[in-house]
Design an enzyme around this catalytic site. Structure first.
Site, PDB file in Angstrom:
ATOM      1  CG  HIS A  38      57.886  37.545  70.612  1.00 55.67           C
ATOM      2  ND1 HIS A  38      58.734  37.157  71.783  1.00 55.67           N
ATOM      3  CD2 HIS A  38      57.487  36.220  70.175  1.00 55.67           C
ATOM      4  CE1 HIS A  38      58.842  35.919  71.841  1.00 55.67           C
ATOM      5  NE2 HIS A  38      57.904  35.278  71.150  1.00 55.67           N
ATOM      6  CE  LYS A 102      54.465  33.522  84.136  1.00 54.31           C
ATOM      7  NZ  LYS A 102      53.336  34.238  84.363  1.00 54.31           N
TER       8      LYS A 102
END
Lengths: 199, 292
Positions: A38, A102
């Protein structure tokens, strides 16, 4: 609950039909990406594969090499919220079809999902064996210099169960649950702890 | 102690910790599954958790891909055996990482390189405690997601209207559960330390996680606080993986440490449903003679 079968890469027309609360069963090609991937992509790094429509899976799998082939040992999701500072930019620039992980993500990601047509899929944390069984093949690995858990693994999955928790219409189950739990927390604060037999 | 036996013992202890969910936690999850509404997301989620735990038990593969950073407590007579135990732990970690039973979880922050074998500066954490009796080794593999949800409060804290008393403590622990939502892989287990300093608070809070879920606190007032926080946390409706439901925590374990008059810390070590910890007792030769 009815389950929607979806294929990755996702078509924009399919993304539009997904609503927060839908159970989906995912089949196709997905790319893992967590912290290092990222920061790399958000700082302008070139994606090693075309991410258009693909599912980006927040996952640092355990992988070993067996007879010259990669073998997934365990592959559950990691906490997505750490990628919140970068995800909106990645959605805007690289147009993935879904983000999977999650714990859900925040306002910026939610807005990017609505603007560019993307969804967030939640899978069960810690269910590493259950999820590893749904990975049928390791296509390859990129950005291996980030370390084994942090590299970008291109995986094929079959019938991987997930829940749409943030959709392309700006709805988020995570923010609804946070609001409800905040109310419950305030209610709990109204009844202070009493030492039994003392007060 | 015999080096080869000791190596086998540490290998077995760490492998079991990575792959077999402790029985008390499994039972708590089964109970939670039965208590959640049929057809609901909470029950569905707990069903996947139970199926995955059963798979890892059968295959002896990691319960969770995040196998944490190893924390060990070694209780032993203070002689040169402790060096053998530490070496055996390092050897077992290297082998298990190579086999994919432990993930490569140690990054050197100065170079950003993954050491590749789970050995690095101050990693693993092996604490020795002088002990007159059989040697006991306790191991915990705690994932980074839940570690990130662990937190420390300094009382008084105006934002929570938390004073320096057990009601203030209760407010802090519930706030930690609220802040974590599903991000620490709820239903969680909370290890708490009231008092201590900023360093000891975190270690003692984590140490509470070794208590089995059915263990009752010997202090009546702390036992009562544990029960209250447990019940109230489950009323927050955060649920398994933060998707709503009745089960937000599986247990609350609270310990205390003396505090400096100026300091009042409440430290919460949030652990996921996949709390992995075992203690093995070793014979004089170094093999495992008992699981505790």
């Amino acid at each position: 609950m009815a389950v929607k079968h979806i294929l990755s890469p996702l078509e924009p027309s399919v993304i539009a039909t997904l609503n927060a609360g839908d159970m989906v069963s995912l089949t196709g090609r997905i790319a893992t990406g967590r912290d290092r991937v990222h920061t790399y992509l958000a700082s302008g790094g070139k994606p090693p594969v075309d991410l258009t429509g693909l599912v980006i899976y927040h996952c640092g799998p355990v992988v070993i090499k067996e007879n010259d082939r990669w073998k997934i040992i365990a592959a559950g999701p990691t906490t997505s919220m750490r990628e919140e500072p970068y995800e909106a930019q990645i959605i805007a620039g690289l147009h993935p079809g879904a983000i999977m992980g999650k714990g859900g993500m925040g306002e910026d990601t939610s807005k990017a999902c609505a603007t560019y047509g993307c969804v967030y899929l939640q899978v069960t944390g810690g269910a590493a064996q259950y999820l590893a069984q749904r990975i049928t093949r390791v296509e390859g690995v990129y950005l291996a210099e980030f370390g084994q858990p942090e590299a970008m693994w291109i995986l094929n999955v079959e019938n991987l169960p997930a829940l749409v928790t943030m959709d392309s219409k700006g709805r988020s189950l995570h923010s609804l649950i946070r609001e409800e739990s905040f109310k419950q927390l305030q209610a709990a604060y109204a009844h202070p702890f009493m030492k039994e037999g003392h007060d | 102690m015999e080096t080869s036996l000791l190596r086998e013992s540490m290998y077995e202890l760490i492998r079991r910790t990575s792959t077999v969910l402790p029985q008390d936690i499994l039972q708590a999850l089964q109970g939670a599954y039965r208590s959640e509404d049929e057809g609901g997301i909470a029950r569905e989620t707990l069903g996947i958790i139970l199926e995955s735990a059963s798979l890892s038990n059968e295959t002896r593969l990691p319960l969770c891909q995040d196998t944490g950073a190893l924390l060990a407590f070694v209780q032993a007579r203070p002689d040169s055996t402790v060096f053998l135990i530490e070496d055996a732990i390092h050897d077992a970690i290297r082998s298990l990482t190579h086999e994919g039973i432990l993930r490569q979880n140690c990054v050197d922050p100065s170079t950003e390189k993954n050491t590749g074998d789970n050995i690095g500066p101050s990693v693993p954490q092996v604490h020795f405690e002088p002990h007159d009796g059989p040697t006991r080794v306790s191991v915990m593999l705690k994932g980074g997601g839940s570690e990130n949800m662990s937190t420390q409060y300094s009382l008084p804290l105006q934002s929570l209207q938390a004073g320096r008393d057990l009601e203030g403590v209760r407010r802090c622990i519930l706030d930690a559960v609220y802040q974590a939502q599903g991000q620490g892989c709820a239903p969680g287990i909370l290890g708490v330390c009231i008092g201590g300093d900023r360093a000891s608070g975190y270690l003692l809070a984590k140490r509470q996680l070794f208590r089995t879920l059915d263990d009752t606190n010997p202090s009546p007032v702390l036992a009562s606080l544990e029960r209250t926080v447990h019940t109230t946390a489950n009323q927050l409706s955060i649920g398994p993986m933060g998707l709503g439901g009745k089960t937000t925590v599986l247990g609350v374990k609270i310990g205390i440490a003396g505090r400096h008059p100026a300091c009042y810390y409440v430290t919460v070590s949030y652990s996921c449903w996949a709390t992995r910890r075992y203690t093995a007792e070793l014979s004089g030769k170094g093999d495992i003679c008992r699981w505790l």
